[in-house]
Design an enzyme around this catalytic site. Sequence first.
Site: not given
Length: 343
Positions: A160, A229, A325
């Site tokens: 990520r 998420s 995130e």
Amino acid sequence: MKTRANFPLQAFNSLNVPAVTAEIFLPSTVKELSEITTDKALRSYILGEGTNTLFCQAKAPTIIKPRLMGIEVTENDEYFQVSAACGENWHNLVLFCISHAIYGLENLALIPGSVGAAPVQNIGAYGIEVSDFIERVTWYDFAEKKLVDFSNAACQFGYRNSIFKQALNGKGIITHVHFLLPKAWQPVDSYQGLNTIISPVTPQAIMAKVIQLRQTKLPDPKLLPNAGSFFKNPLVTEDFFHALQQQYPKIPYYRQQSGEIKLAAGWLIEQAGLKGFRDGGVGVHENQALVIINYDSKHGQDIVALSVYIQEKIMAKFNLHLIPEVRFIGADGELSHTNRGCQ
Ligand SMILES: Cc1cc2nc3c(=O)[nH]c(=O)nc-3n(C[C@H](O)[C@H](O)[C@H](O)COP(=O)(O)OP(=O)(O)OC[C@H]3O[C@@H](n4cnc5c(N)ncnc54)[C@H](O)[C@@H]3O)c2cc1C
């Protein structure tokens, strides 16, 4: 180029948070992009489809929402090269590839968002990361006012993560992403849920299964506004993990090539008793503890407060810091990890 003043962004972020920008630019070409002054561009937030963006305040900074479109395919004996403009929808690109017998991206089906944002956090799901298939990324540099190509290695992809999220954050725009997809297709079907596909394992079967699993597991942002998420899965050292495992023998974990151990943030949040937790208009999803839902709050700050509360609970129970995130955007731009108490 299209521009708008006092533009409402509620319909342009999947958390459905109301925010207004004084000015939005909607460039459809690189030439239009170059018409935005460097000074203004460097103070703007680049908005794709807003599925990983949290507007924390009623006011948003100047927005550049690139609308460059187009998909081109070339091929040689071994590979298809697919070049897609940043304004294309990611899932549409996956469907385009499958319908043209170009395979490899099927595990990433139904991930919301734009093609331009995909390399930024190196989107991933079901055993694949987009960086596995990126040959290079074309980037428009605001200060230099020119296009630059970044090879896969130069993109510094990680979990990520990429150079676009780090050193180049806010300094330009990804205009095109160039994929290299081998003609000799290799299925990635070992991931939990995909290993039940009945033979023959085809790209179409993998995509259908991924879509089915995602639709069953994840709340649809149109019905329950969310950003997927909310936190990254934490990476910890072997020693830290062993200490934790002594206390929680059932803790799920995934060994990484780097030697680190990846933990499931959703499991940690669930163990902290927060699955289904509600605080006014916002809450943690009843089935997916990693997903924060905006039930009916009109304030991004409510989501910030809930995320901080979750972080505190996880720190107190596991001595672990969860990193969001989702990107936190205040009135003047992106907020750093330590500067999120916006009003
Ligand atoms: C229901 C749901 C499920 C999800 N599942 C997954 C998943 O399985 N895996 C996963 O990895 N992610 C997942 N996500 C997160 C999201 O889909 C990705 O982060 C996606 O890439 C965001 O795209 P976007 O266009 O909406 O980005 P935005 O939210 O608009 O922007 C995200 C970041 O990218 C930057 N950016 C956007 N476009 C450009 C550009 N052209 N050039 C430079 N920077 C740019 C923005 O400035 C911002 O920092 C999920 C989200 C939702 C809502």
